[in-house]
Design a protein around this motif. Structure first.
Motif, short mmCIF file in Angstrom:
data_model
loop_
_atom_site.label_atom_id
_atom_site.label_comp_id
_atom_site.label_asym_id
_atom_site.label_seq_id
_atom_site.Cartn_x
_atom_site.Cartn_y
_atom_site.Cartn_z
N GLN A 75 0.83 -1.19 0.00
CA GLN A 75 0.00 0.00 0.00
C GLN A 75 0.87 1.25 0.00
O GLN A 75 2.05 1.21 0.39
N ALA A 76 0.30 2.38 -0.42
CA ALA A 76 1.06 3.63 -0.56
C ALA A 76 1.61 4.12 0.77
O ALA A 76 2.63 4.82 0.81
N ASP A 77 0.94 3.77 1.88
CA ASP A 77 1.39 4.25 3.19
C ASP A 77 2.42 3.34 3.85
O ASP A 77 2.79 3.53 5.01
N GLY A 78 2.90 2.35 3.12
CA GLY A 78 3.92 1.45 3.65
C GLY A 78 3.36 0.18 4.27
O GLY A 78 4.12 -0.75 4.56
N THR A 79 2.06 0.12 4.50
CA THR A 79 1.44 -1.10 5.00
C THR A 79 1.27 -2.08 3.83
O THR A 79 1.61 -1.76 2.68
N CYS A 80 0.74 -3.25 4.11
CA CYS A 80 0.45 -4.19 3.04
C CYS A 80 -0.82 -4.95 3.35
O CYS A 80 -1.24 -5.06 4.51
N HIS A 81 -1.45 -5.45 2.30
CA HIS A 81 -2.57 -6.37 2.43
C HIS A 81 -2.11 -7.71 1.89
O HIS A 81 -1.50 -7.77 0.81
N PHE A 82 -2.35 -8.77 2.65
CA PHE A 82 -2.00 -10.09 2.14
C PHE A 82 -3.22 -11.00 2.24
O PHE A 82 -4.12 -10.78 3.05
N ALA A 83 -3.24 -12.00 1.37
CA ALA A 83 -4.38 -12.91 1.30
C ALA A 83 -3.94 -14.33 1.60
O ALA A 83 -2.82 -14.73 1.29
N LEU A 84 -4.85 -15.09 2.20
CA LEU A 84 -4.61 -16.50 2.48
C LEU A 84 -5.94 -17.24 2.44
O LEU A 84 -7.00 -16.62 2.41
N ASN A 85 -5.87 -18.56 2.41
CA ASN A 85 -7.07 -19.38 2.36
C ASN A 85 -7.25 -20.15 3.66
O ASN A 85 -6.29 -20.71 4.19
#
Length: 205
Positions: free
Chosen positions: A156-166
């Protein structure tokens, strides 16, 4: 050490204190197999057994939760009525079914999406900026004590991230993941190798 393979669900039945919490947790274990001073991961947090009781299948154990642990884990997680993922410490010779987990929470993530993926559930989690560099596609991560694999990641632009899992149906049934909801916070522990990489990079400035 732990593996991130949850063996039971427990429920906090008693909780007292603010800066330092003493909690009693019910569980389906046999109290005769719980040693005083033993380590049990409670939703990803390594805690020490300070008391125990009950009978096989309807046992309880007590733990003390320090201010440091309270500060690093999900707010309100140690209140009475909370359901926890439980895993006793790994014994020499046990199968390493998940990945090496220390039980030391690195930060708190927030569930930002849930959607069906066949029989499974795809979960999106937002991770804080200080953990984002150490979460990798196809890498391991511990979420509320559960060993899971990162399917993909979006910075993400603010340095965070989104991650996905099942979450497969079995995991949803034997852990509290089946009750996760958008907006809920979860304890995160990065892979232990990434933890050491993080320290080495910090020393390099």
């Amino acid at each position: 050490m732990f593996t991130g393979i949850i063996t039971a669900l427990g429920t906090i039945t008693q909780s007292s204190g603010q800066d330092h919490i003493h909690a009693r947790i019910t569980c389906p274990f046999d109290p005769d197999t719980i040693a005083m001073g033993a380590s049990i991961a409670c939703s990803g947090v390594c805690l020490t057994v300070v008391d125990k009781g009950g009978v096989a299948g309807d046992a309880w154990f007590a733990v003390d939760i320090s201010g440091e642990t309270i500060a690093r884990t999900v707010a309100g997680r140690w209140a009475a009525g909370t359901v926890l993922n439980l895993e006793p410490a790994l014994k020499l010779g046990d199968e390493l079914g998940g990945h090496i987990v220390t039980g030391h929470v690195d930060g708190v993530g927030t569930i930002v999406g849930l959607c069906p993926a066949g029989d499974s559930t795809r979960v999106g989690i937002a991770a804080p900026a200080d953990l984002a560099p150490y979460i990798a596609e196809k890498g391991s991560i511990t979420v509320d004590g559960i060993s899971l694999t990162v399917n993909d990641i979006a910075d993400q632009a603010d340095g965070t991230c989104h991650f996905a899992l099942n979450i497969i149906p079995h995991t949803g049934k034997v852990t509290n993941a089946g009750e996760w909801a958008v907006g809920q916070q979860v304890n995160l522990e990065i892979d232990v190798l990434a933890r050491y990489l993080k320290r080495m990079q910090a020393l390099k400035g």
